[in-house]
Design a protein around this motif. Structure first.
Motif, PDB file in Angstrom:
ATOM      1  N   PRO A  70      -6.842  -5.939   3.391  1.00  0.00           N
ATOM      2  CA  PRO A  70      -5.830  -4.853   4.315  1.00  0.00           C
ATOM      3  C   PRO A  70      -4.548  -5.462   4.470  1.00  0.00           C
ATOM      4  O   PRO A  70      -3.631  -4.926   4.839  1.00  0.00           O
ATOM      5  N   ALA A  71      -4.287  -6.865   4.699  1.00  0.00           N
ATOM      6  CA  ALA A  71      -3.334  -7.479   5.028  1.00  0.00           C
ATOM      7  C   ALA A  71      -2.252  -7.464   3.894  1.00  0.00           C
ATOM      8  O   ALA A  71      -0.846  -7.754   4.119  1.00  0.00           O
ATOM      9  N   ALA A  72      -2.597  -7.280   2.768  1.00  0.00           N
ATOM     10  CA  ALA A  72      -1.742  -6.997   1.645  1.00  0.00           C
ATOM     11  C   ALA A  72      -0.794  -5.690   1.800  1.00  0.00           C
ATOM     12  O   ALA A  72       0.282  -5.690   1.418  1.00  0.00           O
ATOM     13  N   ALA A  73      -1.085  -5.113   2.784  1.00  0.00           N
ATOM     14  CA  ALA A  73      -0.092  -4.173   3.285  1.00  0.00           C
ATOM     15  C   ALA A  73       1.297  -4.555   3.795  1.00  0.00           C
ATOM     16  O   ALA A  73       2.302  -4.134   3.652  1.00  0.00           O
ATOM     17  N   LEU A  74       1.283  -5.876   4.520  1.00  0.00           N
ATOM     18  CA  LEU A  74       2.448  -6.393   4.816  1.00  0.00           C
ATOM     19  C   LEU A  74       3.281  -6.727   3.894  1.00  0.00           C
ATOM     20  O   LEU A  74       4.693  -6.389   4.018  1.00  0.00           O
ATOM     21  N   PRO A  75       3.088  -7.700   2.680  1.00  0.00           N
ATOM     22  CA  PRO A  75       3.967  -7.615   1.819  1.00  0.00           C
ATOM     23  C   PRO A  75       4.553  -6.477   0.906  1.00  0.00           C
ATOM     24  O   PRO A  75       5.605  -6.410   0.546  1.00  0.00           O
ATOM     25  N   VAL A  76       3.727  -5.462   0.960  1.00  0.00           N
ATOM     26  CA  VAL A  76       3.995  -4.169   0.229  1.00  0.00           C
ATOM     27  C   VAL A  76       5.148  -3.590   1.169  1.00  0.00           C
ATOM     28  O   VAL A  76       6.111  -2.962   0.479  1.00  0.00           O
ATOM     29  N   LEU A  77       4.814  -3.536   2.295  1.00  0.00           N
ATOM     30  CA  LEU A  77       5.992  -2.943   3.195  1.00  0.00           C
ATOM     31  C   LEU A  77       6.972  -3.805   3.787  1.00  0.00           C
ATOM     32  O   LEU A  77       8.023  -3.379   4.167  1.00  0.00           O
ATOM     33  N   SER A  78       6.895  -5.027   3.464  1.00  0.00           N
ATOM     34  CA  SER A  78       8.006  -6.025   3.792  1.00  0.00           C
ATOM     35  C   SER A  78       9.442  -5.457   3.246  1.00  0.00           C
ATOM     36  O   SER A  78      10.590  -5.882   4.090  1.00  0.00           O
ATOM     37  N   PRO A  79       9.586  -4.833   2.040  1.00  0.00           N
ATOM     38  CA  PRO A  79      11.124  -4.498   1.814  1.00  0.00           C
ATOM     39  C   PRO A  79      11.951  -3.737   2.715  1.00  0.00           C
ATOM     40  O   PRO A  79      12.898  -3.542   2.730  1.00  0.00           O
ATOM     41  N   ALA A  80      10.985  -3.117   3.660  1.00  0.00           N
ATOM     42  CA  ALA A  80      11.641  -2.293   4.758  1.00  0.00           C
ATOM     43  C   ALA A  80      12.632  -3.146   5.517  1.00  0.00           C
ATOM     44  O   ALA A  80      13.481  -2.453   6.263  1.00  0.00           O
ATOM     45  N   LEU A  81      12.207  -4.461   5.697  1.00  0.00           N
ATOM     46  CA  LEU A  81      13.268  -5.529   6.470  1.00  0.00           C
ATOM     47  C   LEU A  81      14.620  -5.338   5.887  1.00  0.00           C
ATOM     48  O   LEU A  81      15.686  -5.685   6.555  1.00  0.00           O
ATOM     49  N   LEU A  82      14.992  -5.232   4.522  1.00  0.00           N
ATOM     50  CA  LEU A  82      16.055  -5.209   3.807  1.00  0.00           C
ATOM     51  C   LEU A  82      16.360  -3.778   3.486  1.00  0.00           C
ATOM     52  O   LEU A  82      16.829  -3.490   2.367  1.00  0.00           O
ATOM     53  N   GLY A  83      16.443  -2.954   4.463  1.00  0.00           N
ATOM     54  CA  GLY A  83      16.757  -1.494   4.166  1.00  0.00           C
ATOM     55  C   GLY A  83      18.124  -1.076   3.415  1.00  0.00           C
ATOM     56  O   GLY A  83      18.117   0.149   2.712  1.00  0.00           O
ATOM     57  N   PHE A  84      19.107  -2.082   3.439  1.00  0.00           N
ATOM     58  CA  PHE A  84      20.395  -1.705   2.591  1.00  0.00           C
ATOM     59  C   PHE A  84      20.001  -1.950   1.187  1.00  0.00           C
ATOM     60  O   PHE A  84      20.978  -1.569   0.423  1.00  0.00           O
ATOM     61  N   LEU A  85      19.081  -2.548   0.606  1.00  0.00           N
ATOM     62  CA  LEU A  85      18.667  -2.657  -0.826  1.00  0.00           C
ATOM     63  C   LEU A  85      17.583  -1.567  -1.189  1.00  0.00           C
ATOM     64  O   LEU A  85      16.890  -0.787  -0.524  1.00  0.00           O
ATOM     65  N   SER A  86      17.692  -1.362  -2.531  1.00  0.00           N
ATOM     66  CA  SER A  86      16.500  -0.528  -2.912  1.00  0.00           C
ATOM     67  C   SER A  86      15.014  -1.104  -2.722  1.00  0.00           C
ATOM     68  O   SER A  86      15.214  -2.368  -2.584  1.00  0.00           O
ATOM     69  N   TYR A  87      14.285  -0.400  -2.889  1.00  0.00           N
ATOM     70  CA  TYR A  87      12.912  -1.195  -2.793  1.00  0.00           C
ATOM     71  C   TYR A  87      12.488  -2.138  -3.539  1.00  0.00           C
ATOM     72  O   TYR A  87      12.258  -3.456  -3.124  1.00  0.00           O
ATOM     73  N   ALA A  88      12.698  -2.172  -4.870  1.00  0.00           N
ATOM     74  CA  ALA A  88      12.614  -3.277  -5.917  1.00  0.00           C
ATOM     75  C   ALA A  88      13.552  -4.373  -5.612  1.00  0.00           C
ATOM     76  O   ALA A  88      13.089  -5.435  -5.646  1.00  0.00           O
ATOM     77  N   GLN A  89      14.843  -4.029  -5.179  1.00  0.00           N
ATOM     78  CA  GLN A  89      15.623  -5.256  -4.972  1.00  0.00           C
ATOM     79  C   GLN A  89      15.436  -5.918  -3.868  1.00  0.00           C
ATOM     80  O   GLN A  89      15.301  -7.044  -4.038  1.00  0.00           O
ATOM     81  N   ALA A  90      14.795  -5.235  -2.865  1.00  0.00           N
ATOM     82  CA  ALA A  90      14.491  -5.845  -1.694  1.00  0.00           C
ATOM     83  C   ALA A  90      13.350  -6.849  -1.969  1.00  0.00           C
ATOM     84  O   ALA A  90      13.212  -7.995  -1.362  1.00  0.00           O
ATOM     85  N   PHE A  91      12.279  -6.332  -2.734  1.00  0.00           N
ATOM     86  CA  PHE A  91      11.030  -7.112  -3.014  1.00  0.00           C
ATOM     87  C   PHE A  91      11.367  -8.273  -3.849  1.00  0.00           C
ATOM     88  O   PHE A  91      10.925  -9.490  -3.576  1.00  0.00           O
ATOM     89  N   PHE A  92      12.347  -8.406  -4.634  1.00  0.00           N
ATOM     90  CA  PHE A  92      12.641  -9.225  -5.472  1.00  0.00           C
ATOM     91  C   PHE A  92      13.463 -10.489  -4.706  1.00  0.00           C
ATOM     92  O   PHE A  92      13.131 -11.668  -4.905  1.00  0.00           O
ATOM     93  N   VAL A  93      14.262 -10.023  -3.519  1.00  0.00           N
ATOM     94  CA  VAL A  93      14.975 -11.109  -2.977  1.00  0.00           C
ATOM     95  C   VAL A  93      13.627 -11.677  -1.985  1.00  0.00           C
ATOM     96  O   VAL A  93      14.083 -12.974  -1.820  1.00  0.00           O
ATOM     97  N   LEU A  94      12.949 -10.909  -1.226  1.00  0.00           N
ATOM     98  CA  LEU A  94      11.811 -11.456  -0.571  1.00  0.00           C
ATOM     99  C   LEU A  94      11.041 -12.463  -1.403  1.00  0.00           C
ATOM    100  O   LEU A  94      10.636 -13.476  -0.931  1.00  0.00           O
ATOM    101  N   ALA A  95      10.693 -12.090  -2.628  1.00  0.00           N
ATOM    102  CA  ALA A  95       9.824 -13.071  -3.328  1.00  0.00           C
ATOM    103  C   ALA A  95      10.846 -14.332  -3.644  1.00  0.00           C
ATOM    104  O   ALA A  95      10.038 -15.548  -3.941  1.00  0.00           O
ATOM    105  N   PHE A  96      11.974 -14.087  -3.950  1.00  0.00           N
ATOM    106  CA  PHE A  96      12.884 -15.342  -4.060  1.00  0.00           C
ATOM    107  C   PHE A  96      12.957 -16.220  -2.747  1.00  0.00           C
ATOM    108  O   PHE A  96      12.921 -17.478  -2.703  1.00  0.00           O
ATOM    109  N   LEU A  97      12.767 -15.688  -1.812  1.00  0.00           N
ATOM    110  CA  LEU A  97      12.644 -16.491  -0.204  1.00  0.00           C
ATOM    111  C   LEU A  97      11.341 -17.058  -0.376  1.00  0.00           C
ATOM    112  O   LEU A  97      11.244 -18.389   0.514  1.00  0.00           O
ATOM    113  N   ALA A  98      10.201 -16.448  -0.628  1.00  0.00           N
ATOM    114  CA  ALA A  98       8.995 -16.933  -0.425  1.00  0.00           C
ATOM    115  C   ALA A  98       8.925 -18.172  -1.512  1.00  0.00           C
ATOM    116  O   ALA A  98       8.310 -19.213  -0.940  1.00  0.00           O
ATOM    117  N   ASP A  99       9.656 -18.476  -2.503  1.00  0.00           N
ATOM    118  CA  ASP A  99       9.720 -19.222  -3.636  1.00  0.00           C
ATOM    119  C   ASP A  99      10.525 -20.470  -2.986  1.00  0.00           C
ATOM    120  O   ASP A  99      10.169 -21.427  -2.979  1.00  0.00           O
TER     121      ASP A  99
END
Length: 411
Positions: A70-99
């Motif tokens: 169930p906690a997998a919901a958190l990374p799937v929802l996390s792009p909402a933190l970067l609402g000024f980007l599209s969903y996919a763009q926000a996800f890629f940025v967050l993956a980059f930050l995790a790296d």
């Protein structure tokens, strides 16, 4: 290492990381086109579809591709933190930050007394070998949590337990990291964290554990070790099929259930060996926790009926932590995992059509990649047993032997 040498090494690390990660971002943002099928569709189609369901307070109950805790919901929802980007763009940025988080954790560990920057280099060099898939899956986020937990393990077992428990509720596999922990605090806090999160999600979001029923009818994924049986059998009249099934490309047909069961049996054998090792181990060195975690994840990955490309991110994270310790003797298995990472990007996505077709190139790539993983398993297990169970003294590493001779001479 002197201060000038440290500065040069850091400059090389940061420069290499920055350049390779820029290239990965250019690929996922489609400034450049990476060979093979588009790896970003998992984010723009599957993850975004889950996001649309999860943000209304329920899990995707009717989607059999949702196979995560169930906690997998958190990374799937996390792009909402970067609402000024599209969903996919926000996800890629967050993956980059995790790296970036993993890089900083490894740098901090590598610069401490008794540690080395070899582990940081494993991560810096290993991630780009997998291509843009790393930023198009949430596994890099889970790996950041796992790396933090492993690095905390020796000095802060409770912190490790919390992080490992949280990681296990993101994608199960971080639960394997506590096997080598000597202090009960790590086990207890990991179990407590899992239990607390399970109760929280079960009470607040319907369908938190529906994923447990979505695994029963899976076939054998075309990249797994067991899949080689069917890749070869197709050339001798086997009449099964290759289909997109439960979110991955799998073999379906005669004897698939038998091979899948054999994979589960091998996983059970690996688990039995690891339990035996844990009972027999008497010599715990500073690097033992990380070495055991690496070997454990390696065994469970190699014997799985699914070996998706993103699974290699887990191995790179665990391998990098191993190599932070000067005393770790996992250099050869880690080298084999790096080679397997290169073979992985070639079989997916570059020449995935050849894998699906079971032609000579596709089979050769899988034999090489899976053979490297099996060899790393065997060598890693032998070294783990030898360094912690065997009564024979472990030969010193070259650097350690040099320091010992210098100490003897000065005295």
């Amino acid at each position: 290492m002197d201060s000038a040498g440290t500065r040069r090494s850091l400059a090389g690390l940061l420069g290499t990381w920055g350049l390779t990660r820029l290239v990965l971002l250019l690929f996922v943002f489609k400034v450049f086109v990476f060979p093979g099928p588009d790896v970003t569709t998992d984010v723009s189609v599957i993850y975004q579809g889950w996001y649309d369901t999860l943000r209304h307070g329920t899990f995707p109950l009717g989607d059999v591709t949702w196979q995560y805790p169930p906690a997998a919901a958190l990374p799937v929802l996390s792009p909402a933190l970067l609402g000024f980007l599209s969903y996919a763009q926000a996800f890629f940025v967050l993956a980059f930050l995790a790296d970036l988080v993993v890089l900083l954790l490894l740098l901090y560990a590598g610069l401490r007394p008794g540690k080395t920057l070899r582990g940081t280099w494993v991560w810096v060099a290993g991630v780009p070998l997998l291509g843009p898939t790393v930023y198009a899956r949430y596994d890099v986020m889970v790996t950041a949590v796992a790396v933090a937990g492993l690095l905390a393990g020796a000095r802060h077992p409770r912190v490790m337990g919390v992080l490992v428990g949280f990681g296990a509720m993101l994608k199960v596999w971080p639960a394997l990291l506590v096997l080598g922990a000597r202090k009960r605090g790590a086990w207890g806090w990991a179990g407590g964290t899992v239990a607390a999160l399970a109760v929280l999600f079960a009470a607040t979001m319907p369908g938190a554990f529906a994923f447990l029923t979505f695994q029963r009818d899976r076939g054998t994924e075309v990249e797994s070790l067991g899949s080689l049986v069917f890749h070869v059998a197709r050339h001798f009249g086997w009449n099964g099929r290759v289909l997109l099934n439960y979110g991955s490309v799998e073999f379906l047909g005669p004897y698939v259930t038998l091979v899948s069961s054999a994979a589960l049996f091998l996983t059970g054998v690996a688990f039995g060996w690891l339990l035996l090792w844990r009972l027999m181990a008497t010599r715990f060195l500073p690097n033992t926790l990380a070495d055991a975690a690496f070997v454990t994840v390696l065994m469970f990955t190699a014997t799985s009926r699914v070996i998706s490309p993103q699974y290699m991110v887990w191995l790179l994270g665990a391998a990098a932590v191993c190599m932070c310790f000067r005393s770790s003797r996992m250099g050869l298995p880690v080298g084999l995992v790096l080679a397997a990472a290169l073979m992985t990007v070639l079989e997916f996505p570059v020449w995935f059509e050849h894998v699906v077709a079971s032609d000579t190139l596709g089979i050769t790539l899988l034999v090489l990649r899976n053979g490297l993983l099996v060899a790393a398993c065997v060598l890693g297990a032998v070294e783990l047993w030898r360094s912690t169970v065997s009564r024979e003294p472990v030969p010193a590493l070259p650097a350690q032997a040099t320091r010992t001779r210098e100490t003897s001479t000065s005295s």
